[in-house]
Design an enzyme around this catalytic site. Sequence first.
Site, PDB file in Angstrom:
ATOM      1  N   TRP A 157      92.700  85.534  54.822  1.00 31.41           N
ATOM      2  CA  TRP A 157      94.596  86.512  54.251  1.00 31.41           C
ATOM      3  C   TRP A 157      94.222  87.644  54.838  1.00 31.41           C
ATOM      4  O   TRP A 157      94.757  88.741  54.749  1.00 31.41           O
ATOM      5  CB  TRP A 157      93.915  86.576  52.434  1.00 31.41           C
ATOM      6  CG  TRP A 157      93.107  87.010  52.153  1.00 31.41           C
ATOM      7  CD1 TRP A 157      91.882  87.747  52.902  1.00 31.41           C
ATOM      8  CD2 TRP A 157      93.056  88.283  51.154  1.00 31.41           C
ATOM      9  NE1 TRP A 157      90.326  88.459  51.994  1.00 31.41           N
ATOM     10  CE2 TRP A 157      91.591  88.967  50.527  1.00 31.41           C
ATOM     11  CE3 TRP A 157      93.822  88.949  49.717  1.00 31.41           C
ATOM     12  CZ2 TRP A 157      91.254  89.618  49.814  1.00 31.41           C
ATOM     13  CZ3 TRP A 157      93.729  89.499  48.754  1.00 31.41           C
ATOM     14  CH2 TRP A 157      92.100  89.694  48.614  1.00 31.41           C
ATOM     15  N   ASP A 158      93.848  87.847  55.889  1.00 27.61           N
ATOM     16  CA  ASP A 158      93.228  89.986  55.805  1.00 27.61           C
ATOM     17  C   ASP A 158      94.275  89.798  56.544  1.00 27.61           C
ATOM     18  O   ASP A 158      94.508  91.541  56.879  1.00 27.61           O
ATOM     19  CB  ASP A 158      92.361  89.403  57.040  1.00 27.61           C
ATOM     20  CG  ASP A 158      91.067  89.562  56.387  1.00 27.61           C
ATOM     21  OD1 ASP A 158      90.707  88.814  55.966  1.00 27.61           O
ATOM     22  OD2 ASP A 158      89.700  90.251  56.619  1.00 27.61           O
TER      23      ASP A 158
ATOM     24  N   GLU B 173      84.995  87.099  45.840  1.00 27.81           N
ATOM     25  CA  GLU B 173      84.247  85.621  45.887  1.00 27.81           C
ATOM     26  C   GLU B 173      82.993  85.449  45.507  1.00 27.81           C
ATOM     27  O   GLU B 173      81.893  84.935  45.856  1.00 27.81           O
ATOM     28  CB  GLU B 173      83.663  86.010  47.739  1.00 27.81           C
ATOM     29  CG  GLU B 173      85.065  85.889  48.957  1.00 27.81           C
ATOM     30  CD  GLU B 173      85.425  86.207  50.308  1.00 27.81           C
ATOM     31  OE1 GLU B 173      84.041  86.978  50.428  1.00 27.81           O
ATOM     32  OE2 GLU B 173      85.804  85.605  51.144  1.00 27.81           O
TER      33      GLU B 173
ATOM     34  N   LYS C 254      81.501  91.289  44.261  1.00 27.99           N
ATOM     35  CA  LYS C 254      81.945  91.862  46.142  1.00 27.99           C
ATOM     36  C   LYS C 254      82.596  92.972  46.658  1.00 27.99           C
ATOM     37  O   LYS C 254      82.129  93.203  47.140  1.00 27.99           O
ATOM     38  CB  LYS C 254      81.887  90.098  46.499  1.00 27.99           C
ATOM     39  CG  LYS C 254      81.329  90.300  48.012  1.00 27.99           C
ATOM     40  CD  LYS C 254      81.878  89.057  48.929  1.00 27.99           C
ATOM     41  CE  LYS C 254      81.256  88.775  50.982  1.00 27.99           C
ATOM     42  NZ  LYS C 254      82.509  88.211  51.445  1.00 27.99           N
ATOM     43  N   GLN C 255      84.077  92.473  45.541  1.00 29.92           N
ATOM     44  CA  GLN C 255      85.008  93.731  46.137  1.00 29.92           C
ATOM     45  C   GLN C 255      86.321  93.596  45.437  1.00 29.92           C
ATOM     46  O   GLN C 255      85.845  92.141  44.238  1.00 29.92           O
ATOM     47  CB  GLN C 255      85.558  92.534  47.716  1.00 29.92           C
ATOM     48  CG  GLN C 255      86.050  91.522  47.719  1.00 29.92           C
ATOM     49  CD  GLN C 255      86.038  91.031  48.643  1.00 29.92           C
ATOM     50  OE1 GLN C 255      85.673  90.263  49.593  1.00 29.92           O
ATOM     51  NE2 GLN C 255      87.762  91.063  49.678  1.00 29.92           N
TER      52      GLN C 255
HETATM   53  O1  IFM Z   1      88.415  87.755  54.546  1.00 26.65           O
HETATM   54  C1  IFM Z   1      87.791  88.169  53.636  1.00 26.65           C
HETATM   55  C2  IFM Z   1      87.044  88.192  52.894  1.00 26.65           C
HETATM   56  O2  IFM Z   1      88.000  88.892  51.618  1.00 26.65           O
HETATM   57  C3  IFM Z   1      85.440  88.788  52.419  1.00 26.65           C
HETATM   58  N1  IFM Z   1      84.696  88.235  53.342  1.00 26.65           N
HETATM   59  C4  IFM Z   1      85.508  88.222  54.555  1.00 26.65           C
HETATM   60  C5  IFM Z   1      87.195  87.707  54.514  1.00 26.65           C
HETATM   61  C6  IFM Z   1      87.371  87.460  56.227  1.00 26.65           C
HETATM   62  O3  IFM Z   1      87.235  89.085  57.038  1.00 26.65           O
END
Ligand code: IFM
Length: 863
Positions: free
Chosen positions: A387-388, A526, A646-647
């Site tokens: 999704w980046d 994640e 995580k984020q």
């Molecule tokens: O898409 C990201 C995810 O949000 C976090 N882990 C790495 C992926 C790829 O950059």
Amino acid sequence: MSPARTDEGRTAHAWTWTYDGFDPERERLREALCTLGNGYFATRGAASETSEGPSHSPGTYAAGCYNRLTSSVAGRRVENEDMVNLPNWLPLRYRVRPEGQRPGPWLSPGGPELVEHGQTLDLRHGTLTRRSLYAVGEGGGRRLRVEQRRLVHMGEPHLAAQRTSFTAEGWAGEVEVEAAIDGDVRNTGVERYADLANLHLTRWRTGAGAAAGGGASTGSAAARSDTVWLSCRTLSSHIRIALAARTRVAGLHGTASRHGAASRTRLTDRQAVQTLTIPVASGGTVSVDKTVALYTSHDPAISGPLTAATEAVRRAPDFPRLLASHQRAWERIWRRAALDVPGESGTILRLHLFHVLQTLSPHTAGLDAGVPARGLHGEAYRGHVFWDELFVLPYLNLHFPEVSRALLRYRYRRLPAACRAARDAGRAGAMYPWQSGSDGREESQELHLNPRSGRWLPDHSRLQHHVGSAVAYNVWQYAEASGDTEYLYGEGAETLIQIARFWADSAVWDPSLERYRVRGVVGPDEYHDGYPDSSVPGLDDNTYTNVTAAWVLTRARELGRALPPARRRELFERLGLDPAEPDRWDDIAHRLHVPYHDGVISQFDGYADLGELDWDRYRKQYGDIRRLDRILEAEGDSVNRYKASKQADVLMLGHLFPPRELAGLFRQLGHRLDDESWRATIDYYLPRTSHGSTLSALVSAWVLARARRDEAWAYAEEALVGDVADIQGGTTAEGIHLGAMAGTLDFVQRCLTGLEARGDGLRLDPAPLPQLSKFRVGIRYRHHWDVDLRIRAQRIRVAVPESAEDPVRVVIGDSESTVPPGTARWLDLPGDGVSRARVRRRRPPGRPRDRRAPGPPGSSDTD
Ligand code: IFM
């Protein structure tokens, strides 16, 4: 910016990054950061003198060039598709033979003969220059100075070149140079993947001279030729690859021997080598130019990759001319990507921009390729597309809309695969894969290795169905910024509607809640991939997923109505869309469940029941706890048990939607989201986030810039230094973090300016940080090619270039202005009341006065 947070051996100026000394520990990081590319292919900034080893990972990757292999891990057979490491075109090693002496050893920066070493990445000109000084020969005082300048051509996407110059200091004799194309390469750039199959190439062939009939030239013709080639193919995707290399003593054409230099070729089954022996006088300099062409069978308008490659090097001009045209191509690119931010932040942002443009350039617009999460800079995440792109396209939309459109087309071409995936999961519409590669099937691995515990664990990240909303969001954003209705009504509408259908079919009515629910998903966080002790993966009602799904459903319905009737009929018929479906989308878009606890939005249903983590204890014990999931698993525990992300997850909503729009979305869903409750949400989640992804600091900075300005810089700084200082501890060496890099550009471009490029004009709501309060961005807004925005403390200057287009409407707060082409205006920012425009027409030489009605009266532009 604190110097302690950056790589010690480097100094950066506005357009150059210099690394002093040879540091085997940092070499792989520098290889990634010194990658050169042109959107078609990229080559890591590896030494040409040595091949792969603990401190080297040479790699050349072509956009969209994947291959699939099966491996055995943890007693299971797993299939992985990788972006293929192509034959290495860099090898060029050398040794010297001073007169009357035997040849010395092959020299390389890691060898004992090295006296000095350094390298400079020149962003303006797109070159990497490596400089080394070696002690040579018997007896002291003799030196060989080597300077190598390398480029991957930005104008001619199939070409690359390097000039290597040798200066004999205190001796005369010969320099022996061996230049090769090395086909004996594997995907070995990521240590964690060491147990997986990594040989992607097969059927190597080598030759010299023109590749007439595809066979290798032999005998004296081959021996005299200045060109060697290597062709091969990928094992299962059967992509044919060819490289040709022409190596010459600079300034000499024809046979080198006529000028005192001798040339030979040596062909093995996986290497094509050319050796030159060149006389050099004491104090004299000789240069060797290696010019390379790379083609694959994916390329259009060729009869075959090998013929195309040998022809291309035959026709290629000499190094100085190649360098000049390469630099001109970069000048053109930089003009379309203007971003001037003072200080070290600006220097880092320029590096980010450089790497984004090397991965996704106008050449990408002609390819069938997506946004690789780690650029074309390394093998991490196997070159997959996640999704980046959500962090990348909004930047590109305002500079290179044709590239955005091509990247959206990558998704459109894989819409049938996404629809098949949805069908296989028993759903309607399109379910885009979390990780995408060549054909759009789900490429997420089934098992991943926790390097801390050594265990292979099930990987449920494929449940991140929110990736579909990211695609839909980009469709919409692109269309808004570009005004490309042909796209929006065509491929865009089809993509958006199919994603909406997936959400509509995934939403299940819960009579007890009187709400629709989306169950069994994983959110951006994640870490949480299931409920504690549950045997079934997935979570219910991830707020980010549900709110973005509501947005998609609303936009799809709106677009369905806006389509020209004939197109609507055509599309609805083709998709078998029941005319009642959009009304159901609307119902769901108003009644999706958003869970709350303790007065804040819950990340997902049941989040409230998780335990609090003892963050201090873990920080004390482990120092870096970004990968808390791995730490806990290695301890026999699970991160699923804790309120630990995580984020950014819920907070991602503040990244996607301006405050007004987000509040509107919540209102639509029956909730009130005011500044206070949003701030409470930020305060709740930030301390419960480990920022184990580079995207997290970026998103945190973004939301804080609007909600708690004083706290934003710490996160912005973290996002800025993420790759240059490799703060994730070794991951940048495996490839840059493209989403975070592009995200920092967009942070300046859209977050700090509050820029929304809409059909009816530009909306601005600047929120500059004290550390980033003065900057300039040039954007392409629809048919206006270079709208210049300058932010100063209390004012913003908007300049619209001369053209025959309509004036640009600019809205700041409650105040509205128009800026006609060929004029610039300073607009005051709210705070001292209504925006007041001051205008000065910039009349180009020879242009008649007053072709258009003048803007509102005001004093002249002082900048
Ligand atoms: O898409 C990201 C995810 O949000 C976090 N882990 C790495 C992926 C790829 O950059």
